[in-house]
Design an enzyme around this catalytic site. Structure first.
Site, PDB file in Angstrom:
ATOM      1  CB  SER A 138      26.592 -44.230  44.366  1.00 40.17           C
ATOM      2  OG  SER A 138      26.850 -42.855  44.396  1.00 40.17           O
TER       3      SER A 138
ATOM      4  CG  ASN B  92      23.822 -45.597  38.120  1.00 36.74           C
ATOM      5  OD1 ASN B  92      23.558 -45.315  39.283  1.00 36.74           O
ATOM      6  ND2 ASN B  92      24.569 -44.817  37.360  1.00 36.74           N
ATOM      7  CB  ALA B  93      17.276 -47.301  36.927  1.00 36.01           C
ATOM      8  NE  ARG B  94      22.040 -42.722  39.995  1.00 39.15           N
ATOM      9  CZ  ARG B  94      22.868 -42.327  40.961  1.00 39.15           C
ATOM     10  NH1 ARG B  94      22.411 -41.572  41.935  1.00 39.15           N
ATOM     11  NH2 ARG B  94      24.137 -42.695  40.953  1.00 39.15           N
TER      12      ARG B  94
ATOM     13  CG  HIS C 143      29.761 -39.171  48.177  1.00 32.56           C
ATOM     14  ND1 HIS C 143      30.059 -40.442  47.733  1.00 32.56           N
ATOM     15  CD2 HIS C 143      28.627 -38.831  47.529  1.00 32.56           C
ATOM     16  CE1 HIS C 143      29.161 -40.844  46.860  1.00 32.56           C
ATOM     17  NE2 HIS C 143      28.285 -39.882  46.729  1.00 32.56           N
TER      18      HIS C 143
ATOM     19  CB  CYS D 241      26.612 -48.373  49.987  1.00 41.19           C
ATOM     20  SG  CYS D 241      27.794 -49.163  48.870  1.00 41.19           S
TER      21      CYS D 241
END
Length: 657
Positions: free
Chosen positions: A291, A407-409, A269, A293
């Site tokens: 994720s 967590n919007a992407r 990862h 970070c």
């Protein structure tokens, strides 16, 4: 251990298509003539049976074989709009996708590894027996695509021809998932069977969003059949649960590296980037971070971008360690992405010319996306992940609703980035000289430190600590995040850890080209170093300096101060790099705050790891040896200088390397 192909293949047991002849009869019955022509040239029995049984199980009205042509891509884009999975935005090529309000991250409580009786499964994951999985899939997926179009895509998780790439099929009724796959992965329709022959395996992913209703979400499931390298997901919409090419197949790649190729390759990862010196030297860097970070920020801080999320790593015949990105796009968290810290990405997001799928941001009255931390004036109102929104609104618990979900992407192809490197498509990969590990640590570790040897480097990865992020539904608080890969390690942690020690200590690695291994920490706060407030001691742009120092260290160009946790930079070198790389003054007092050892905090961190790992079975002894040795060294330093030890004090009693 893990035995591949052991036990019934669930989709074949349900579909009951057992021969190539039966598969072709089903294709002739279910596929339109043009689509039938597209599959007619395929000959691999295993590939044909997987597709046929997926059709027999899910029972779609239409089957679309995606060749990756521009016409096929446009069909998928149009289907996503027609179904309402995406909506077009005013900027050309931009669309918005909203996941269910209750599903804004990985549904870890409904995600299972399908396991045979004797298989070990990670203590950090959920297990489901094969008979129960068969019953679960039968009840959840039989007939789930009636009235829908099944899209079948053929991809390579890595540049075609690379020894560690993995061919994979994405079979889905979600046009949004198919659209995302086209941006994030390499469609190799015409070369798929060639790659399968070359690598002697492939992955299969079967997904349907079902009716896409909140009341169905408790029944959503994600199942990963390790023995047959097949994933199943249904009644879910968030890409981490549905785009199974991503973390679902990453898990299979971890299995492959641990149980088939131990000591020879890794599936991590990690971001991949390259730093370039003024003289033109390019150095590959790969780094792990959970994720949320700073992984994408770190990848973008490099001079040549390769990838921001996953890495396949191997030891080449010339003794170098090399890396490829399984993906060719970004599914990036948007929170705190802004022009100051992420200028390259912001140009893609705010200027015409890039195809972008937005998810779970706020869309204002003019169709413009907004998100938390973008550095721009926020609108008064709009529509976001939970519906209509206006500034100051509260949820049912009285908590302020943010402008966008944490967590919007954004989803886009990597080639849109101005610093994207053509090396990303080289099957020979990027020579990797630096490996980093980082999490969210507000009060303990310095911004950068280098392991003294490979064992210490593996232990840095094993001891990542992070605040829980928005990527996992229901996760909260501070937790360990080993290698930032723990949620994606299917087997025992002992097996995975053993594979790490074997790889980085391998005698096949050229001693002059062995990667250095290091920790990164961007999240130290003023209050943790004697000041006030939770503001960070550093800035996003400082990342370029930390990577530049590691690049120089990997080529033996800079000295360092040896400490019980590893090597830390000398002030004079950082002062010079801050000026050269980001034109910033770096005062001595800031250096002392960032690189002084707060021994009590570090010892507490070590004790946390010793206690947690003490509950695991059969772990390699190197882990405990390193942690106990560092603990003893730190306590000796504390006895001599007290609980806070400055670099100057350390330098006075340790050799400079």
């Amino acid at each position: 251990m893990l035995t591949f192909e052991e036990g019934i293949d669930i989709v074949q047991e349900i579909g009951q298509i057992a021969t190539v002849e039966a598969a072709r009869r089903l294709f002739a019955e279910k596929l339109a003539p043009e689509q039938l022509d597209r599959i007619a040239g395929f000959e691999n029995p295993a590939v044909l049976l997987k597709i046929a049984n997926a059709i027999a199980m899910c029972q779609p009205d239409i089957v679309f074989i995606n060749t990756g042509s521009e016409a096929d891509r446009q069909f998928i884009r149009d289907l996503a709009l027609e179904k309402g999975e995406e909506e077009a935005l005013p900027m050309a090529g931009h669309t918005i996708h909203f996941d269910l309000k209750q599903e804004q991250g990985r549904i870890i409580d409904r995600t299972y590894y399908v396991a045979n009786d004797k298989e070990l499964v990670s203590s950090l994951a959920l297990r489901m027996s094969r008979p129960e999985a068969l019953d679960t899939v039968r009840k959840g997926m039989v007939g789930i695509m009636r009235g829908k179009t099944m899209v079948v895509g053929f991809y390579s998780r890595g540049p075609a021809g690379a020894p560690v790439s993995n061919p994979a099929m994405e079979i889905t009724s979600s046009a949004y998932v198919a659209h995302s796959a086209e941006l994030l992965y390499r469609n190799i329709y015409s070369e798929f069977e060639k790659e399968v022959r070359h690598l002697d395996h492939f992955y299969t992913n079967i997904h349907s969003e079902g009716l896409n209703r909140p009341e169905d979400l408790p029944d959503a499931r994600v199942l990963m059949d390790r023995a047959h390298r097949t994933t199943y997901a249904y009644k879910c919409t968030y890409a981490g649960n549905t785009l199974l090419l991503k973390k679902g197949n990453h898990r299979f790649s971890v299995d492959r590296s641990v149980y088939e190729r131990r000591g020879e390759e890794l599936a991590e990862h990690m971001f991949i980037t390259c730093m370039e010196t003024p003289g033109g030297r390019l150095t590959g860097i790969a780094g792990a971070a959970p994720s949320g970070c700073g992984k994408t920020t770190t990848a973008m801080a490099g001079d040549h971008f390769i990838g921001d999320d996953l890495a396949q790593i191997w030891i080449a015949e010339d003794g170098t360690v090399r890396s490829v990105n399984p993906e060719c796009g970004i599914f990036g968290i948007l929170e705190d992405v802004n022009r100051e810290g992420d200028p390259v990405l912001m140009r893609c997001l705010r200027e015409p010319g890039t195809e972008v799928i937005w998810s779970n941001v706020l869309i204002d009255a003019n169709g413009v996306p907004h998100w938390t931390g973008n550095g721009e004036p926020p609108p008064e109102r709009g529509c976001n992940f939970q519906g209509p929104w206006e500034q100051g609104m509260k949820d049912e618990k009285g908590k302020t609703v943010p402008i966008s979900h944490p967590n919007a992407r954004c989803t886009l192809a990597s080639k849109a980035l101005s610093n994207y490197s053509p090396k990303a498509e080289d099957p020979a990969g990027v020579e990797t000289r630096v490996i980093t590990y980082s999490g969210r640590d507000s009060d303990t570790m310095p911004p950068v430190w280098e392991a003294r040897n490979a064992d210490e480097g593996v232990v840095i990865g094993a001891c990542i600590v992070s605040a829980a992020t928005a990527t996992e539904v229901g996760a909260k608080g501070v937790k360990r995040a080993p290698w930032a890969n723990a949620p994606f390690i299917p087997g025992s942690l002992a097996d995975y850890m053993d594979a790490q020690f074997k790889f980085f200590n391998s005698e096949k690695i050229d001693s002059d080209k062995r990667p250095i291994m290091a920790g990164l920490n961007y999240f130290l706060t003023h209050e943790a170093r004697g000041g006030e407030g939770k503001k960070l001691l550093g800035e996003k742009r400082d990342v370029k300096v930390w990577l530049s120092w590691l690049e120089r260290r990997s080529h033996h160009d800079m000295a360092a101060i040896e400490t019980p946790i590893g090597f830390i930079p000398c002030y004079e070198d950082l002062e010079k790099l801050f000026k050269e790389r980001i034109d910033k003054v770096y005062p001595r007092d800031l250096y002392d705050k960032q690189f002084s050892l707060y021994i009590d905090n570090i010892v507490k961190r070590i004790d946390l790891q010793l206690e947690a790992y003490g509950k695991e079975e059969n772990l390699p002894p190197q882990l405990f040896k390193v942690l106990q040795s560092q603990h003893a060294e730190l306590m000796a330093l504390r006895d001599k200088y007290g609980p806070i030890v400055t670099p100057e004090l350390i330098e006075s009693c340790k050799s400079v390397n």
